[in-house]
Design a protein around this motif. Structure first.
Motif, PDB file in Angstrom:
ATOM      1  N   LEU A 293      19.439  11.788  -5.434  1.00 53.83           N
ATOM      2  CA  LEU A 293      20.152  11.434  -4.213  1.00 53.83           C
ATOM      3  C   LEU A 293      19.506  10.211  -3.592  1.00 53.83           C
ATOM      4  N   ASP A 294      20.314   9.337  -3.011  1.00 58.27           N
ATOM      5  CA  ASP A 294      19.746   8.223  -2.261  1.00 58.27           C
ATOM      6  C   ASP A 294      20.706   7.777  -1.171  1.00 58.27           C
ATOM      7  N   ALA A 295      20.213   6.931  -0.292  1.00 59.14           N
ATOM      8  CA  ALA A 295      21.028   6.320   0.747  1.00 59.14           C
ATOM      9  C   ALA A 295      20.275   5.129   1.310  1.00 59.14           C
ATOM     10  N   GLY A 296      21.044   4.141   1.772  1.00 58.93           N
ATOM     11  CA  GLY A 296      20.451   2.977   2.406  1.00 58.93           C
ATOM     12  C   GLY A 296      20.233   3.203   3.893  1.00 58.93           C
ATOM     13  N   THR A 297      19.516   2.307   4.505  1.00 60.71           N
ATOM     14  CA  THR A 297      19.185   2.447   5.930  1.00 60.71           C
ATOM     15  C   THR A 297      20.165   1.704   6.837  1.00 60.71           C
ATOM     16  N   ARG A 298      21.156   1.015   6.265  1.00 62.15           N
ATOM     17  CA  ARG A 298      22.127   0.266   7.066  1.00 62.15           C
ATOM     18  C   ARG A 298      23.521   0.861   6.914  1.00 62.15           C
ATOM     19  N   ASN A 299      23.933   1.659   7.871  1.00 64.09           N
ATOM     20  CA  ASN A 299      25.298   2.211   7.900  1.00 64.09           C
ATOM     21  C   ASN A 299      25.674   2.873   6.575  1.00 64.09           C
ATOM     22  N   ASP A 300      24.800   3.734   6.109  1.00 65.89           N
ATOM     23  CA  ASP A 300      25.016   4.353   4.803  1.00 65.89           C
ATOM     24  C   ASP A 300      24.894   5.877   4.866  1.00 65.89           C
ATOM     25  N   ALA A 301      25.142   6.457   6.029  1.00 70.05           N
ATOM     26  CA  ALA A 301      25.120   7.918   6.179  1.00 70.05           C
ATOM     27  C   ALA A 301      23.811   8.521   5.688  1.00 70.05           C
ATOM     28  N   LEU A 302      22.713   7.843   5.992  1.00 71.58           N
ATOM     29  CA  LEU A 302      21.395   8.322   5.573  1.00 71.58           C
ATOM     30  C   LEU A 302      21.107   9.711   6.125  1.00 71.58           C
ATOM     31  N   GLU A 321      10.818  16.935  -9.325  1.00 74.36           N
ATOM     32  CA  GLU A 321      10.923  17.761 -10.532  1.00 74.36           C
ATOM     33  C   GLU A 321      12.393  17.988 -10.878  1.00 74.36           C
ATOM     34  N   ASP A 322      13.136  18.617  -9.983  1.00 77.55           N
ATOM     35  CA  ASP A 322      14.569  18.717 -10.208  1.00 77.55           C
ATOM     36  C   ASP A 322      15.367  18.118  -9.046  1.00 77.55           C
ATOM     37  N   LEU A 323      14.701  17.417  -8.157  1.00 77.58           N
ATOM     38  CA  LEU A 323      15.369  16.699  -7.070  1.00 77.58           C
ATOM     39  C   LEU A 323      14.589  15.433  -6.764  1.00 77.58           C
ATOM     40  N   MET A 324      15.263  14.296  -6.875  1.00 81.23           N
ATOM     41  CA  MET A 324      14.645  13.030  -6.498  1.00 81.23           C
ATOM     42  C   MET A 324      15.464  12.409  -5.373  1.00 81.23           C
ATOM     43  N   PHE A 325      14.775  11.981  -4.312  1.00 76.06           N
ATOM     44  CA  PHE A 325      15.426  11.302  -3.201  1.00 76.06           C
ATOM     45  C   PHE A 325      14.794   9.935  -3.031  1.00 76.06           C
ATOM     46  N   PHE A 326      15.661   8.930  -2.800  1.00 78.23           N
ATOM     47  CA  PHE A 326      15.167   7.574  -2.560  1.00 78.23           C
ATOM     48  C   PHE A 326      15.827   7.002  -1.312  1.00 78.23           C
ATOM     49  N   LYS A 327      15.005   6.528  -0.413  1.00 76.37           N
ATOM     50  CA  LYS A 327      15.472   5.861   0.806  1.00 76.37           C
ATOM     51  C   LYS A 327      15.434   4.358   0.550  1.00 76.37           C
ATOM     52  N   ALA A 328      16.595   3.734   0.535  1.00 78.15           N
ATOM     53  CA  ALA A 328      16.711   2.319   0.195  1.00 78.15           C
ATOM     54  C   ALA A 328      16.656   1.470   1.464  1.00 78.15           C
ATOM     55  N   GLU A 329      15.502   0.943   1.744  1.00 76.84           N
ATOM     56  CA  GLU A 329      15.301   0.158   2.956  1.00 76.84           C
ATOM     57  C   GLU A 329      16.189  -1.098   2.952  1.00 76.84           C
ATOM     58  N   GLY A 330      16.933  -1.276   4.020  1.00 74.72           N
ATOM     59  CA  GLY A 330      17.770  -2.455   4.180  1.00 74.72           C
ATOM     60  C   GLY A 330      19.061  -2.444   3.394  1.00 74.72           C
ATOM     61  N   ALA A 331      19.307  -1.385   2.631  1.00 74.60           N
ATOM     62  CA  ALA A 331      20.489  -1.330   1.773  1.00 74.60           C
ATOM     63  C   ALA A 331      21.708  -0.833   2.536  1.00 74.60           C
ATOM     64  N   SER A 332      22.876  -1.329   2.127  1.00 71.16           N
ATOM     65  CA  SER A 332      24.145  -0.951   2.744  1.00 71.16           C
ATOM     66  C   SER A 332      24.998  -0.161   1.763  1.00 71.16           C
ATOM     67  N   HIS A 333      26.205   0.144   2.203  1.00 71.42           N
ATOM     68  CA  HIS A 333      27.118   0.968   1.413  1.00 71.42           C
ATOM     69  C   HIS A 333      28.005   0.055   0.562  1.00 71.42           C
ATOM     70  N   ASN A 334      27.441  -0.512  -0.507  1.00 66.99           N
ATOM     71  CA  ASN A 334      28.232  -1.416  -1.339  1.00 66.99           C
ATOM     72  C   ASN A 334      27.620  -1.535  -2.736  1.00 66.99           C
ATOM     73  N   GLU A 335      28.414  -2.123  -3.640  1.00 71.48           N
ATOM     74  CA  GLU A 335      28.011  -2.228  -5.044  1.00 71.48           C
ATOM     75  C   GLU A 335      26.763  -3.080  -5.220  1.00 71.48           C
ATOM     76  N   ALA A 336      26.611  -4.127  -4.429  1.00 70.05           N
ATOM     77  CA  ALA A 336      25.428  -4.979  -4.553  1.00 70.05           C
ATOM     78  C   ALA A 336      24.154  -4.176  -4.302  1.00 70.05           C
ATOM     79  N   SER A 337      24.199  -3.311  -3.287  1.00 65.31           N
ATOM     80  CA  SER A 337      23.028  -2.475  -2.985  1.00 65.31           C
ATOM     81  C   SER A 337      22.791  -1.457  -4.090  1.00 65.31           C
ATOM     82  N   TRP A 338      23.862  -0.865  -4.605  1.00 62.97           N
ATOM     83  CA  TRP A 338      23.704   0.156  -5.644  1.00 62.97           C
ATOM     84  C   TRP A 338      23.136  -0.451  -6.920  1.00 62.97           C
TER      85      TRP A 338
END
Length: 358
Positions: A293-302, A321-338
């Motif tokens: 799971l991940d989400a960005g910090t800019r309007n990305d439903a973090l 182990e069976d769950l990885m979470f990544f907080k994407a600093e400065g990332a938005s809800h778009n393909e470029a960020s993904w």
């Protein structure tokens, strides 16, 4: 007669080593009139000069064994002056390891299957299939499969919804060449004008939805059987993953939760866990699947993704182990960020040397 004597001598040598306690590499590759050599980090192997492997009579399998007392060894096969693409292969003392290398350019190819029919949804769409670099070179090899939604956005900016692609093929090519991930087949499933409905369970007060069960059945009953029948896949759950973004993220999580016997890995990138008053967050089931799971910090439903992570931890999932979470600093809800963080789920799901053909 001479060939028979050579084969018998090789077999006898392998048997003697086995009795003494040996480590063995089995290289599956059609070398034509050439031969396979083994480079390694311990004598009699070296990184500058290989030791010629023995071809098993009537096969394209090349073997080489050494005594266990050498300990763990890192090796790479060579074909003439070409060394295999990717990382080193690490063999623990006493193990027998089968590897399926390739020596050509590390660039996969894209194949498009147009007008692929969905009897469950009564519509058609394209499948965009990334075939690994070795697919046409090493015919003995079979591959894990990653199923992804919004296929138009994955490989080509010209077909992407907003003119920006995920760069899935470029990222996989690079990670494989660097020895950071194993080769995989990626199946991009195009969306349709019914995207919102197909990717969601019933029913959000504002957006409706509710065709996800039928889309789920389309993947399980139609897409996957077609892929497994027509391509050289490793069809078992341990080699099968599903991933998407936004609504495709919650679709991936939902489908994997319902089918842990089909998928062992699922990725929710910038997932829309806000859907239907956070319906999926309420009490997620604990199933034997690795979730990213991940989400960005800019309007990305973090906040919603953090709630989902915490709910899964409360259900017994273990972080990294069976769950990885990544907080994407400065990332938005778009393909470029993904695209910039695609390497994280890929290398976690398919680490170099993690795939077993059997």
């Amino acid at each position: 007669m001479k060939r028979l004597k050579t084969a018998l001598a090789a077999a006898a040598c392998v048997a003697l080593l086995a009795d003494a306690g040996a480590t063995t590499v089995r290289v599956h590759y059609d070398a034509g009139k050439g031969s396979i050599a083994i480079l390694g980090d311990k004598a009699p192997m070296s990184w500058s000069k290989g030791v010629t492997a023995t071809r098993l009579e009537g096969t394209n399998i090349w073997t080489y064994s050494w005594l266990d007392e050498l300990g763990d060894i890192a090796i790479k096969p060579a074909l003439g002056d070409k060394v295999s693409v990717g990382g080193v292969y690490k063999l623990a003392a006493g193990s027998t390891v089968d590897i399926y290398p390739f020596f050509g350019a590390p660039f996969g190819k894209l194949k498009i299957v147009p007008d692929f029919e969905s009897p469950q949804l009564q519509n058609k769409r394209s499948l965009r299939i990334y075939l690994p670099a070795s697919y046409e070179e090493n015919m003995a090899k079979r591959y894990p499969v990653l199923y992804m939604h919004d296929g138009q956005n994955l490989f080509d900016a010209r077909t992407a919804a907003y003119g920006v692609e995920w760069r899935v093929d470029e990222t996989v090519n690079q990670l494989v060449a660097m020895g950071q991930m194993d080769e995989v087949i990626v199946v991009g499933i195009d969306n349709t004008p019914e995207r919102i409905s197909e990717y969601t369970p019933c029913c959000d007060p504002k957006y409706g939805g509710g065709k996800l069960d039928r889309y789920d059945a389309f993947i399980i009953e139609t897409v996957k059987p077609y892929i497994d029948k027509t391509l050289r896949t490793l069809p078992g759950k341990e080699h099968t993953a599903i991933m998407g973004s936004s609504l495709g993220g919650i679709a991936s999580v939902y489908i994997a939760q319902r089918h842990p016997g089909v998928f062992s890995k699922a990725g929710g990138v910038s997932s829309s866990f806000w859907w239907n008053k956070r319906q999926l967050v309420a009490k997620p089931p604990h199933v034997p699947v690795k979730f990213y799971l991940d989400a960005g910090t800019r309007n990305d439903a973090l906040e919603d993704t953090l709630l989902m992570r915490d709910a899964m931890l409360a259900q017994g999932y273990r972080e990294n182990e069976d769950l990885m979470f990544f907080k994407a600093e400065g990332a938005s809800h778009n393909e470029a960020s993904w695209a910039t963080r695609l390497d994280k789920p890929l290398t976690w799901f398919f680490p170099w040397g993690g795939t077993r053909q059997q």
